[in-house]
Design a protein around this motif. Structure first.
Motif, PDB file in Angstrom:
ATOM      1  N   VAL A 294    -104.745  19.890  68.725  1.00  0.00           N
ATOM      2  CA  VAL A 294    -105.549  17.661  68.957  1.00  0.00           C
ATOM      3  C   VAL A 294    -104.479  17.040  69.472  1.00  0.00           C
ATOM      4  N   ALA A 295    -103.072  17.228  69.201  1.00  0.00           N
ATOM      5  CA  ALA A 295    -102.154  16.238  69.391  1.00  0.00           C
ATOM      6  C   ALA A 295    -101.201  16.943  70.685  1.00  0.00           C
ATOM      7  N   GLY A 296    -102.448  17.489  71.436  1.00  0.00           N
ATOM      8  CA  GLY A 296    -102.088  18.229  72.976  1.00  0.00           C
ATOM      9  C   GLY A 296    -102.356  19.273  73.528  1.00  0.00           C
ATOM     10  N   ALA A 297    -101.275  19.304  74.579  1.00  0.00           N
ATOM     11  CA  ALA A 297    -102.151  21.657  74.141  1.00  0.00           C
ATOM     12  C   ALA A 297    -100.327  21.870  74.186  1.00  0.00           C
ATOM     13  N   LEU A 298     -99.924  22.949  73.996  1.00  0.00           N
ATOM     14  CA  LEU A 298     -98.797  23.349  72.853  1.00  0.00           C
ATOM     15  C   LEU A 298     -98.002  24.417  74.278  1.00  0.00           C
ATOM     16  N   THR A 299     -96.902  24.231  74.103  1.00  0.00           N
ATOM     17  CA  THR A 299     -96.277  25.470  75.630  1.00  0.00           C
ATOM     18  C   THR A 299     -95.740  26.653  74.347  1.00  0.00           C
ATOM     19  N   PRO A 300     -95.701  27.689  74.750  1.00  0.00           N
ATOM     20  CA  PRO A 300     -95.853  28.624  74.426  1.00  0.00           C
ATOM     21  C   PRO A 300     -94.254  28.921  73.015  1.00  0.00           C
ATOM     22  N   ARG A 301     -93.397  28.214  73.358  1.00  0.00           N
ATOM     23  CA  ARG A 301     -92.353  28.449  73.100  1.00  0.00           C
ATOM     24  C   ARG A 301     -93.274  27.033  70.804  1.00  0.00           C
ATOM     25  N   GLN A 302     -93.678  26.267  71.594  1.00  0.00           N
ATOM     26  CA  GLN A 302     -93.756  25.516  69.952  1.00  0.00           C
ATOM     27  C   GLN A 302     -94.810  26.083  69.654  1.00  0.00           C
ATOM     28  N   ARG A 303     -95.655  26.691  69.345  1.00  0.00           N
ATOM     29  CA  ARG A 303     -97.119  27.252  69.387  1.00  0.00           C
ATOM     30  C   ARG A 303     -96.097  28.566  68.672  1.00  0.00           C
ATOM     31  N   GLU A 304     -95.316  28.855  69.009  1.00  0.00           N
ATOM     32  CA  GLU A 304     -93.822  30.513  68.221  1.00  0.00           C
ATOM     33  C   GLU A 304     -94.064  29.404  66.784  1.00  0.00           C
ATOM     34  N   ILE A 305     -93.215  28.459  67.198  1.00  0.00           N
ATOM     35  CA  ILE A 305     -92.744  28.471  66.504  1.00  0.00           C
ATOM     36  C   ILE A 305     -93.911  27.252  65.012  1.00  0.00           C
ATOM     37  N   VAL A 306     -94.846  26.430  65.838  1.00  0.00           N
ATOM     38  CA  VAL A 306     -96.070  27.013  64.584  1.00  0.00           C
ATOM     39  C   VAL A 306     -97.271  27.434  63.851  1.00  0.00           C
ATOM     40  N   GLU A 307     -96.340  28.801  64.631  1.00  0.00           N
ATOM     41  CA  GLU A 307     -97.096  30.071  64.007  1.00  0.00           C
ATOM     42  C   GLU A 307     -96.197  29.915  62.511  1.00  0.00           C
ATOM     43  N   LEU A 308     -95.067  30.571  63.662  1.00  0.00           N
ATOM     44  CA  LEU A 308     -94.431  30.160  61.814  1.00  0.00           C
ATOM     45  C   LEU A 308     -94.179  29.690  60.777  1.00  0.00           C
ATOM     46  N   ILE A 309     -93.700  28.113  61.314  1.00  0.00           N
ATOM     47  CA  ILE A 309     -94.482  27.056  60.081  1.00  0.00           C
ATOM     48  C   ILE A 309     -96.035  27.967  59.435  1.00  0.00           C
ATOM     49  N   ASP A 310     -96.770  27.783  59.802  1.00  0.00           N
ATOM     50  CA  ASP A 310     -97.954  28.124  59.120  1.00  0.00           C
ATOM     51  C   ASP A 310     -97.707  29.876  58.631  1.00  0.00           C
ATOM     52  N   ALA A 311     -97.218  30.328  58.404  1.00  0.00           N
ATOM     53  CA  ALA A 311     -96.565  31.705  58.638  1.00  0.00           C
ATOM     54  C   ALA A 311     -95.725  31.715  56.922  1.00  0.00           C
ATOM     55  N   SER A 312     -94.851  30.395  56.606  1.00  0.00           N
ATOM     56  CA  SER A 312     -94.471  30.680  55.564  1.00  0.00           C
ATOM     57  C   SER A 312     -95.099  29.513  54.650  1.00  0.00           C
ATOM     58  N   GLY A 313     -96.171  28.820  55.119  1.00  0.00           N
ATOM     59  CA  GLY A 313     -96.791  27.748  54.142  1.00  0.00           C
ATOM     60  C   GLY A 313     -97.788  29.031  53.944  1.00  0.00           C
ATOM     61  N   GLN A 314     -98.056  30.164  54.488  1.00  0.00           N
ATOM     62  CA  GLN A 314     -99.012  30.956  53.913  1.00  0.00           C
ATOM     63  C   GLN A 314     -98.199  31.803  53.198  1.00  0.00           C
TER      64      GLN A 314
END
Length: 510
Positions: A294-314
């Protein structure tokens, strides 16, 4: 009649005393119990002493009288012989001194016979002797020739004397026999009094034991109700000594204090779940928006960090749900039984942890054969979810996870086993305690809460099941869940109002 009347009076007096005066302390109650219980025994000892003293006095008097009467009878026999001897000698030698001796003996015989008559007042031999002695006393005044002709009267006199002596012995024997009968009667009466008074002592012992034990039992029931969490609406008033009444009041205070602490804990958990879920929902929603570009395309490194934050939230969401589940189980929410497919629940739980399993590169072997069972579906899923989470957290990277399901008699057996480091023997006894964390280190960024296995064990117990750590030949760690068939409870659940346990996988973003 005497025993029942005594017991009735004892119970009546005890009730009157207990109404008017109650011991103010446990020491007073114990001392009063000893005094009251010893009172019948003291009465028994007093009565026994009196009876023995009476028998002793009677035996002593009877013995003295028997000796005296025996001596008097023997003396009368001897005097009769001496009188006859003196009379016959006088008839032969005509010496005046012999008749003087005769007269003295006759007078002494008459006096002794008067005393002996009081022992045998109706004896015919004594009456005959009294008549004969009146005649024999006149012998000294008779001429020698007439005296010689009347000497034959001494034969009858001797016979009556011997008969009187025999009657005296028989009278003494009868008296001794009467004393023996009286002693037997006293013994029988003492046995009856002993039985009655000892029974009264036992009744009093039981009464005071009940008075002492009753408040202790009341306190025990109160403590058990506090420990079980089923506190009655109105607590029973403790009745008894002041110490136990004071202890009951302290238990009441403790009950109120525990209720206040429980209410504070419930309030804390409600606030905590709300306060934690609100920012967590924002975090999960933000990571979801970022993942959706939604905020624009993510780089592979950024997507990895977002997935880490989402996994920690879960993972944080899972910890919050475990705390809430633990709170619900502690308050004994009843189980809701229904028919479901066990393999479907297994696949549902595995799909939820699929990302974590892929990240850990664990190979999963799970039973996919349909198997219907009747139990609490949500609690069974919660148990399986906690066991799989535990295997992911402590299992070996690139290891193996096996989920086995089979029936054993009238029970369902579900095993979750994983490779990795075995559980230490020192941790096995406390493995299912709430908030206990063993020596093994959890793999991952977040530290566990230590209640996952406790929640799983409580969920099993709520279904009359059992969760245990067992040895497995193939894998290092194996948990075995055993659930009974609860098909008979389905109708009961249908007749109740439906109420379900909060769904395991509720998303915090909702």
């Amino acid at each position: 009649m005497t025993l029942s009347l005594f017991l009735h009076r004892t119970v009546f007096m005890t009730s009157q005393v207990s109404r008017r005066w109650r011991p103010r302390s446990l020491l007073q109650l114990v001392l009063l119990a000893f005094l009251v219980v010893m009172l019948p025994i003291a009465v028994l000892m007093f009565q026994a002493g009196q009876a023995l003293s009476e028998l002793s006095n009677l035996a002593d008097v009877s013995a003295r009288q028997a000796v005296e009467q025996t001596r008097r009878a023997r003396a009368l026999s001897n005097l009769a012989i001496e009188m006859e001897r003196s009379a016959r000698q006088y008839a032969v030698v005509e010496q005046p001194g012999l008749m003087e001796i005769y007269a003295e003996k006759a007078q002494e015989f008459a006096e002794l016979l008067e005393s002996q008559q009081r022992l045998l007042p109706d004896n015919p031999n004594i009456k005959a002797l009294r008549e004969q002695i009146q005649t024999l006393i006149t012998f000294p005044s008779l001429p020698v020739d007439e005296l010689s002709l009347r000497l034959d009267e001494f034969a009858s006199f001797a016979e009556h004397t011997d008969a009187m002596r025999t009657a005296t012995s028989r009278q003494i024997d009868n008296r001794i026999e009467a004393i023996s009968v009286q002693a037997a009667e006293v013994q029988r009466r003492l046995w009856l009094q002993t039985a009655a008074l000892v029974s009264a002592s036992l009744v009093l012992m039981l009464l005071f034991t009940w008075l002492i034990i009753r408040p202790i039992r009341q306190i025990e029931r109160r403590i058990l109700s506090l420990g079980s969490g089923r506190e009655p609406a109105s607590a029973q008033l403790i009745q008894g000594p002041a110490e136990l009444v004071s202890l009951g009041e302290r238990i009441d205070w403790l009950s109120v204090r525990l209720a206040e602490l429980e209410a504070q804990k419930q309030q804390f958990l409600r606030h905590m779940s709300h306060e934690l879920k609100t920012p967590l929902a924002s975090v999960r929603e933000g990571t979801g928006l970022l993942s959706d570009n939604v905020a624009g395309a993510l780089t592979p490194r950024q997507r990895e960090i977002v997935e880490l934050i989402d996994a920690s939230g879960q993972e944080l969401q899972q910890l919050i749900e475990q705390l809430l589940d633990y709170n619900l189980l502690q308050h004994g929410q009843p189980a809701y039984y229904e028919r479901f497919d066990v393999s479907g629940v297994i696949q549902e739980v595995l799909s939820k942890h699929q990302l974590a399993l892929d990240k850990k590169e664990m190979r999963v072997i799970a039973s996919q054969r349909p198997l219907e069972w009747v139990s609490d579906r949500d609690r069974t899923a919660r148990i399986l979810d906690n066991l799989v989470s535990n295997a992911i957290a402590y299992g070996e990277d690139g290891g193996r996870l096996e989920i086995r399901v089979y029936r054993e008699a009238q029970a369902l057996v579900l095993e979750v086993a994983n490779s990795g480091e075995p559980i230490d023997d020192n941790d096995r006894s406390r493995l299912f305690e709430a908030f206990y964390q063993g020596r093994a280190r959890r793999k991952g960024a977040l530290k566990g809460s230590g209640i996952g296995l406790s929640v799983a064990a409580d969920c099993a117990l709520a279904q009359q099941g059992h969760l245990a750590l067992v040895d497995d030949d193939a894998l290092a760690v194996c948990f075995r869940l055993t659930l009974p068939w609860n098909g008979d409870s389905v109708i009961e659940n249908d007749n109740r109002q439906s109420h379900s346990v909060p769904t395991l996988g509720t998303d915090a973003r909702n």
